[in-house]
Design a protein around this motif. Structure first.
Motif, PDB file in Angstrom:
ATOM      1  N   LEU A   1       0.234   1.888 -18.468  1.00  0.00           N
ATOM      2  CA  LEU A   1       0.427   3.285 -18.830  1.00  0.00           C
ATOM      3  C   LEU A   1       0.769   4.203 -17.664  1.00  0.00           C
ATOM      4  O   LEU A   1       1.141   5.361 -17.882  1.00  0.00           O
ATOM      5  CB  LEU A   1      -0.839   3.819 -19.529  1.00  0.00           C
ATOM      6  CG  LEU A   1      -1.181   3.215 -20.893  1.00  0.00           C
ATOM      7  CD1 LEU A   1      -2.351   3.952 -21.505  1.00  0.00           C
ATOM      8  CD2 LEU A   1       0.014   3.239 -21.835  1.00  0.00           C
ATOM      9  N   GLN A   2       0.602   3.708 -16.439  1.00  0.00           N
ATOM     10  CA  GLN A   2       0.893   4.531 -15.262  1.00  0.00           C
ATOM     11  C   GLN A   2       0.163   5.875 -15.332  1.00  0.00           C
ATOM     12  O   GLN A   2       0.768   6.951 -15.231  1.00  0.00           O
ATOM     13  CB  GLN A   2       2.397   4.763 -15.120  1.00  0.00           C
ATOM     14  CG  GLN A   2       3.199   3.485 -14.878  1.00  0.00           C
ATOM     15  CD  GLN A   2       2.971   2.918 -13.473  1.00  0.00           C
ATOM     16  OE1 GLN A   2       3.429   3.477 -12.486  1.00  0.00           O
ATOM     17  NE2 GLN A   2       2.264   1.797 -13.407  1.00  0.00           N
ATOM     18  N   ILE A   3      -1.151   5.808 -15.536  1.00  0.00           N
ATOM     19  CA  ILE A   3      -1.976   7.023 -15.583  1.00  0.00           C
ATOM     20  C   ILE A   3      -1.896   7.755 -14.252  1.00  0.00           C
ATOM     21  O   ILE A   3      -1.783   8.978 -14.205  1.00  0.00           O
ATOM     22  CB  ILE A   3      -3.433   6.666 -15.929  1.00  0.00           C
ATOM     23  CG1 ILE A   3      -3.507   6.133 -17.361  1.00  0.00           C
ATOM     24  CG2 ILE A   3      -4.357   7.876 -15.762  1.00  0.00           C
ATOM     25  CD1 ILE A   3      -4.876   5.632 -17.751  1.00  0.00           C
ATOM     26  N   ILE A   4      -1.984   7.002 -13.166  1.00  0.00           N
ATOM     27  CA  ILE A   4      -1.703   7.564 -11.843  1.00  0.00           C
ATOM     28  C   ILE A   4      -0.598   6.726 -11.221  1.00  0.00           C
ATOM     29  O   ILE A   4      -0.539   5.515 -11.415  1.00  0.00           O
ATOM     30  CB  ILE A   4      -2.951   7.591 -10.935  1.00  0.00           C
ATOM     31  CG1 ILE A   4      -3.509   6.182 -10.708  1.00  0.00           C
ATOM     32  CG2 ILE A   4      -4.019   8.512 -11.494  1.00  0.00           C
ATOM     33  CD1 ILE A   4      -4.643   6.144  -9.689  1.00  0.00           C
ATOM     34  N   LYS A   5       0.285   7.369 -10.514  1.00  0.00           N
ATOM     35  CA  LYS A   5       1.406   6.666  -9.917  1.00  0.00           C
ATOM     36  C   LYS A   5       0.962   5.921  -8.657  1.00  0.00           C
ATOM     37  O   LYS A   5       0.369   6.535  -7.753  1.00  0.00           O
ATOM     38  CB  LYS A   5       2.522   7.653  -9.547  1.00  0.00           C
ATOM     39  CG  LYS A   5       3.089   8.406 -10.741  1.00  0.00           C
ATOM     40  CD  LYS A   5       3.802   7.462 -11.692  1.00  0.00           C
ATOM     41  CE  LYS A   5       4.441   8.231 -12.851  1.00  0.00           C
ATOM     42  NZ  LYS A   5       5.114   7.337 -13.818  1.00  0.00           N
ATOM     43  N   PRO A   6       1.218   4.616  -8.563  1.00  0.00           N
ATOM     44  CA  PRO A   6       0.854   3.882  -7.353  1.00  0.00           C
ATOM     45  C   PRO A   6       1.697   4.339  -6.171  1.00  0.00           C
ATOM     46  O   PRO A   6       2.902   4.569  -6.306  1.00  0.00           O
ATOM     47  CB  PRO A   6       1.142   2.423  -7.720  1.00  0.00           C
ATOM     48  CG  PRO A   6       2.124   2.488  -8.845  1.00  0.00           C
ATOM     49  CD  PRO A   6       1.826   3.752  -9.584  1.00  0.00           C
ATOM     50  N   LEU A   7       1.060   4.486  -5.018  1.00  0.00           N
ATOM     51  CA  LEU A   7       1.774   4.921  -3.819  1.00  0.00           C
ATOM     52  C   LEU A   7       2.566   3.786  -3.199  1.00  0.00           C
ATOM     53  O   LEU A   7       3.542   3.996  -2.502  1.00  0.00           O
ATOM     54  CB  LEU A   7       0.779   5.484  -2.792  1.00  0.00           C
ATOM     55  CG  LEU A   7       0.068   6.789  -3.191  1.00  0.00           C
ATOM     56  CD1 LEU A   7      -0.950   7.160  -2.135  1.00  0.00           C
ATOM     57  CD2 LEU A   7       1.071   7.911  -3.360  1.00  0.00           C
ATOM     58  N   SER A   8       2.099   2.558  -3.432  1.00  0.00           N
ATOM     59  CA  SER A   8       2.777   1.390  -2.864  1.00  0.00           C
ATOM     60  C   SER A   8       2.438   0.182  -3.703  1.00  0.00           C
ATOM     61  O   SER A   8       1.725   0.277  -4.707  1.00  0.00           O
ATOM     62  CB  SER A   8       2.336   1.176  -1.409  1.00  0.00           C
ATOM     63  OG  SER A   8       0.987   0.738  -1.378  1.00  0.00           O
ATOM     64  N   ASP A   9       2.956  -0.977  -3.289  1.00  0.00           N
ATOM     65  CA  ASP A   9       2.662  -2.211  -4.007  1.00  0.00           C
ATOM     66  C   ASP A   9       1.272  -2.744  -3.671  1.00  0.00           C
ATOM     67  O   ASP A   9       0.809  -3.709  -4.273  1.00  0.00           O
ATOM     68  CB  ASP A   9       3.714  -3.281  -3.671  1.00  0.00           C
ATOM     69  CG  ASP A   9       5.090  -2.914  -4.201  1.00  0.00           C
ATOM     70  OD1 ASP A   9       5.139  -2.184  -5.214  1.00  0.00           O
ATOM     71  OD2 ASP A   9       6.098  -3.340  -3.606  1.00  0.00           O
ATOM     72  N   ASP A  10       0.623  -2.144  -2.695  1.00  0.00           N
ATOM     73  CA  ASP A  10      -0.705  -2.577  -2.295  1.00  0.00           C
ATOM     74  C   ASP A  10      -1.729  -2.021  -3.288  1.00  0.00           C
ATOM     75  O   ASP A  10      -1.933  -0.816  -3.362  1.00  0.00           O
ATOM     76  CB  ASP A  10      -1.020  -2.071  -0.887  1.00  0.00           C
ATOM     77  CG  ASP A  10      -2.379  -2.573  -0.388  1.00  0.00           C
ATOM     78  OD1 ASP A  10      -3.104  -3.205  -1.188  1.00  0.00           O
ATOM     79  OD2 ASP A  10      -2.693  -2.339   0.785  1.00  0.00           O
ATOM     80  N   PRO A  11      -2.402  -2.889  -4.100  1.00  0.00           N
ATOM     81  CA  PRO A  11      -3.324  -2.390  -5.125  1.00  0.00           C
ATOM     82  C   PRO A  11      -4.516  -1.641  -4.545  1.00  0.00           C
ATOM     83  O   PRO A  11      -5.096  -0.781  -5.201  1.00  0.00           O
ATOM     84  CB  PRO A  11      -3.779  -3.668  -5.844  1.00  0.00           C
ATOM     85  CG  PRO A  11      -3.529  -4.772  -4.861  1.00  0.00           C
ATOM     86  CD  PRO A  11      -2.323  -4.351  -4.081  1.00  0.00           C
ATOM     87  N   THR A  12      -4.907  -1.931  -3.307  1.00  0.00           N
ATOM     88  CA  THR A  12      -6.060  -1.249  -2.712  1.00  0.00           C
ATOM     89  C   THR A  12      -5.746   0.219  -2.453  1.00  0.00           C
ATOM     90  O   THR A  12      -6.626   1.073  -2.501  1.00  0.00           O
ATOM     91  CB  THR A  12      -6.482  -1.919  -1.394  1.00  0.00           C
ATOM     92  OG1 THR A  12      -5.373  -1.884  -0.481  1.00  0.00           O
ATOM     93  CG2 THR A  12      -6.880  -3.358  -1.631  1.00  0.00           C
ATOM     94  N   VAL A  13      -4.482   0.520  -2.196  1.00  0.00           N
ATOM     95  CA  VAL A  13      -4.094   1.915  -1.986  1.00  0.00           C
ATOM     96  C   VAL A  13      -4.233   2.696  -3.279  1.00  0.00           C
ATOM     97  O   VAL A  13      -4.748   3.803  -3.320  1.00  0.00           O
ATOM     98  CB  VAL A  13      -2.646   2.016  -1.454  1.00  0.00           C
ATOM     99  CG1 VAL A  13      -2.200   3.472  -1.370  1.00  0.00           C
ATOM    100  CG2 VAL A  13      -2.543   1.351  -0.089  1.00  0.00           C
TER     101      VAL A  13
END
Length: 233
Positions: free
Chosen positions: A197-209
């Motif tokens: 759903l992309q509730i928050i947009k990921p900043l990078s491909d790193d899931p920890t970020v």
């Protein structure tokens, strides 16, 4: 649900009144200052974010004996009368009851009702998610029929079955978990939901970020109590 409500700063719009849950009352679990810490919260509350057409129901209490089925019926009746486009249930299942295949794969699973499959199946397939496997309805009997089982999932299976029969668009996302500190499990499950759903947009491909961007509610500081009283020493 706490992470979603807290991160998106969703507004409380009401309560889901029911006699099926054990009554409880507490202070504001999302308090950010002393001024709003005394706001009361109860066992079933509804939050919304109109800009995202998102409504969240947060349950904070256990069911009274024999009341879980009536609760599911009342909840799904409310879902239909409110005109909800689709429902997503975030849940869990006992980790120790996994079979060999589940032990060797991702701890996340999903289920879609038939009416939900028509609209999101292609998207779900593109995520390479694993659907919840069927297992023997009676594990102790070798020739028992196979069916969907969610041990430790509470009302999840009932909600899913009722939604299938009522043609409600519902997705169940769950994680195999163990008792204890389930904060990492909560973060993992919202990340799993976020892939879709992309509730928050990921900043990078790193899931920890991305994980670090979820706002931990203030109430989680007391997850294991407030520490040992100094008077003990």
């Amino acid at each position: 649900m706490d992470l979603i409500i807290s991160t998106l700063n969703m507004s409380k719009i009401g309560y889901f009144y029911t006699d099926c849950l054990v009554p409880m009352v507490g202070n504001n679990p999302y308090a950010t200052a002393e001024g709003n810490s005394t706001e009361l919260s109860i066992n079933a509350e509804v939050y919304s974010l109109p800009s995202r057409k998102l409504v969240a129901l947060q349950l904070r209490s256990i069911f009274i004996k024999y009341k879980s089925k009536p609760f599911c019926e009342k909840l799904l009746s409310w879902v239909k009368s409110s005109g909800c486009a689709r429902v997503i249930v975030l849940s869990s299942s006992h980790s120790y009851q996994r079979n060999d295949l589940q032990l060797r794969s991702t701890p996340f699973r999903y289920l879609l009702t038939p009416s939900m499959q028509k609209s999101v199946q292609n998207k779900i397939k593109s995520l390479n998610w694993e659907e919840m496997e069927k297992s023997r309805c009676i594990p102790e009997i070798d020739d028992s029929e196979f069916c969907i089982r969610i041990p430790g999932g509470g009302i999840t299976k009932t909600l899913y079955d009722e939604s299938c029969s009522k043609e409600i668009q519902m997705a169940v996302l769950l994680k195999f978990v163990s008792e204890g500190d389930n904060i990492p499990d909560a973060l993992g499950l919202v990340e799993y939901l976020n892939e879709w759903l992309q509730i928050i947009k990921p900043l990078s491909d790193d899931p920890t970020v991305s994980a670090s961007r979820w706002k931990i509610p203030s109430s989680w500081r007391l997850l294991f109590g407030s520490g040992l009283p100094p008077a003990l020493f």
